[in-house]
Design an enzyme around this catalytic site. Structure first.
Site, PDB file in Angstrom:
ATOM      1  N   ARG A  56      23.650  -7.420  -1.904  1.00 55.48           N
ATOM      2  CA  ARG A  56      22.756  -7.850  -2.987  1.00 55.48           C
ATOM      3  C   ARG A  56      21.939  -9.049  -2.517  1.00 55.48           C
ATOM      4  O   ARG A  56      20.749  -9.145  -2.757  1.00 55.48           O
ATOM      5  CB  ARG A  56      23.536  -8.187  -4.259  1.00 55.48           C
ATOM      6  CG  ARG A  56      22.620  -8.702  -5.346  1.00 55.48           C
ATOM      7  CD  ARG A  56      23.168  -8.793  -6.768  1.00 55.48           C
ATOM      8  NE  ARG A  56      24.552  -8.571  -6.976  1.00 55.48           N
ATOM      9  CZ  ARG A  56      25.514  -9.504  -6.850  1.00 55.48           C
ATOM     10  NH1 ARG A  56      25.204 -10.744  -6.523  1.00 55.48           N
ATOM     11  NH2 ARG A  56      26.778  -9.193  -7.049  1.00 55.48           N
ATOM     12  N   TYR A 108      -1.952  -6.750 -16.398  1.00 55.53           N
ATOM     13  CA  TYR A 108      -1.311  -5.431 -16.439  1.00 55.53           C
ATOM     14  C   TYR A 108      -0.564  -5.245 -17.772  1.00 55.53           C
ATOM     15  O   TYR A 108       0.113  -6.172 -18.234  1.00 55.53           O
ATOM     16  CB  TYR A 108      -0.342  -5.352 -15.250  1.00 55.53           C
ATOM     17  CG  TYR A 108       0.485  -4.110 -15.179  1.00 55.53           C
ATOM     18  CD1 TYR A 108      -0.099  -2.888 -14.877  1.00 55.53           C
ATOM     19  CD2 TYR A 108       1.857  -4.150 -15.405  1.00 55.53           C
ATOM     20  CE1 TYR A 108       0.667  -1.733 -14.796  1.00 55.53           C
ATOM     21  CE2 TYR A 108       2.632  -3.001 -15.328  1.00 55.53           C
ATOM     22  CZ  TYR A 108       2.029  -1.796 -15.032  1.00 55.53           C
ATOM     23  OH  TYR A 108       2.789  -0.663 -14.961  1.00 55.53           O
ATOM     24  N   ASP A 180      -0.679 -12.178  -9.459  1.00 54.49           N
ATOM     25  CA  ASP A 180      -0.384 -10.764  -9.196  1.00 54.49           C
ATOM     26  C   ASP A 180      -1.513 -10.251  -8.293  1.00 54.49           C
ATOM     27  O   ASP A 180      -2.636 -10.069  -8.733  1.00 54.49           O
ATOM     28  CB  ASP A 180      -0.345 -10.012 -10.535  1.00 54.49           C
ATOM     29  CG  ASP A 180      -0.082  -8.517 -10.378  1.00 54.49           C
ATOM     30  OD1 ASP A 180      -0.192  -7.999  -9.250  1.00 54.49           O
ATOM     31  OD2 ASP A 180       0.212  -7.876 -11.401  1.00 54.49           O
ATOM     32  N   LYS A 205       2.238   0.176  -5.265  1.00 56.79           N
ATOM     33  CA  LYS A 205       0.830   0.531  -5.187  1.00 56.79           C
ATOM     34  C   LYS A 205       0.338   0.465  -3.732  1.00 56.79           C
ATOM     35  O   LYS A 205       0.817   1.203  -2.906  1.00 56.79           O
ATOM     36  CB  LYS A 205       0.021  -0.375  -6.129  1.00 56.79           C
ATOM     37  CG  LYS A 205       0.672  -0.554  -7.516  1.00 56.79           C
ATOM     38  CD  LYS A 205       0.724   0.705  -8.332  1.00 56.79           C
ATOM     39  CE  LYS A 205       1.605   0.590  -9.577  1.00 56.79           C
ATOM     40  NZ  LYS A 205       1.302  -0.515 -10.480  1.00 56.79           N
TER      41      LYS A 205
END
Ligand SMILES: *Cc1c(COP(=O)(O)O)cnc(C)c1O
Length: 389
Positions: A56, A108, A180, A205
């Site tokens: 993790r 977004y 972003d 993306k």
């Protein structure tokens, strides 16, 4: 926390995309980063390990991706997550109840949903402003303001924020600037160089670029923020699996050449659409008629493949979407294949209709993610679809 190899910052963007963060495998010399499918690491002896304890916290495949994207953004540390939203949720854990965050009004849809529907419940407060005008950011600052959250260009309205001016306002207010950078990618825009503190992506993306995984990644060069982000990454645990990290790392190798191809196709199609439909009907940062074209040309080194067009009515949109053959009707963007979507009913369906209307996301708006197919084929496809209107 994955710190980059300092030497990777000497190279240009295409070289970084292919090599940064990767060293031949220690066991065999494999040129490609191995896929480390492991949950834990054996200690060499009691009290002695090789820097890896439990996956993790750290995984070598993920680390290679983190170094690679950090180097592309000119950052010193990278943190990969299981999705763009998981990445943003983790970044937001830097803040506490009572903190105020200024947000671009056209971020977004999922970012707005996370803030408005979930994080508000934990006592964070948000003010949405039209960040095209930096003065409005300055006007929204309160004594509780801790961060400015920006996206430029925005989705689907292609609005820009002057990153240097905005980051300067945030700095004076003692707030972090968080950007972003999913749309522009580090190939065309590097917000850290303009004063941002944290840059993040939906790596789903352009970074991955092949529409075959979901992921997010954050980078910073701030030595105080980096250990806090690593603590959150490990404590909250929104990490990606090694295979998704590996796929994304494979994708970033071609990021620079893909972005050049998206940009070249985007320019041809953007200009063609402006001639065909009229400049007012086409939102594309590469058009001289875009109201912020000068800022785009100054702040970005390419315009990419995102274009929105206004077709007037939902009926006309339906006819158009029924007639395209190469552009696939789907949410998402940034893959090698061309996609087309209707923001009002798809990506921005979670935004209230009144708010959508106020922003300018109309029923007639269609968004194109121009892929890297042959431009003539894409133009032919669009012409055939437009003839049906
Ligand atoms: C897709 C997207 C996100 C969300 O990322 P996921 O990987 O889907 O969680 C955030 N910002 C932008 C600009 C996006 O396009």
């Amino acid at each position: 926390m994955t710190r980059i190899f300092e030497t990777d910052l000497r190279d240009g963007p295409s070289t970084r995309a292919i090599h940064a963060g990767q060293r031949p495998g220690a066991v065999s010399g494999a040129i490609m980063t191995p896929l480390y499918l492991t949950s834990t690491y054996v200690h060499e002896e009691f009290g002695v390990h090789r820097g890896y304890e439990y996956a993790r916290g750290k995984n070598p495949t993920r680390e290679a991706l983190e170094r690679n994207v950090a180097a592309l953004e000119g950052a010193t540390h990278g943190f990969a997550f299981g999705s763009g939203m998981g990445c943003l949720t983790s970044i937001m854990m830097l803040f506490r109840s009572g903190d105020h965050i200024i947000v671009g009004e056209n971020v977004y849809g999922g970012t707005y949903r996370l803030f408005d529907k979930l994080l508000q419940q934990f006592g964070l407060t948000f003010t949405y402003v039209d960040t095209r005008d930096p003065q409005r950011i300055a006007d929204a600052v309160t004594p509780q303001t801790r961060a400015l959250m920006l996206e430029t260009p925005t989705n689907p309205l292609m609005r820009l924020t002057d990153l240097a001016a905005a980051a300067n306002i945030a700095k004076r207010a003692g707030a972090l600037t968080i950007v972003d950078n999913t749309f522009a990618t580090p190939i065309f825009q590097r917000p850290l160089e303009l004063g941002a503190d944290i840059v993040w992506h939906s790596s789903t993306k352009y970074l991955n670029g092949h529409s075959d995984m979901i992921g997010g990644i954050a980078v910073t060069s701030d030595e105080e923020l980096a250990p806090r982000l690593q603590f959150i990454l490990n404590a909250a645990g929104a990490v990606p699996g090694p295979f998704d990290s590996w796929l994304c790392l494979r994708g970033t190798k071609t990021l620079a050449i893909r972005m050049k191809a998206h940009d070249s196709n985007g320019r041809q199609i953007g200009h063609w659409l402006a001639e065909r439909l009229g400049h007012e009907q086409v939102l594309y940062t590469g058009l001289e008629s875009h109201p912020q074209h000068a800022l785009a040309a100054r702040q970005m080194s390419g315009f990419g493949g995102m274009i929105s067009i206004e077709l007037g009515t939902r009926e006309r949109v339906k006819t158009f979407l029924d007639r395209v053959r190469l552009f696939s009707l789907a949410e998402s963007l940034g893959g090698v294949e061309s996609l087309i979507s209707h923001p009002a009913s798809m990506t921005h369906a979670s935004v209230e209709p009144e708010r959508r209307a106020a922003l300018g996301i109309t029923e007639g708006l269609v968004r194109l993610s121009v892929g890297v197919e042959d431009a003539d084929d894409l133009l032919g496809d669009l012409e055939h679809a437009l003839q049906g209107l």
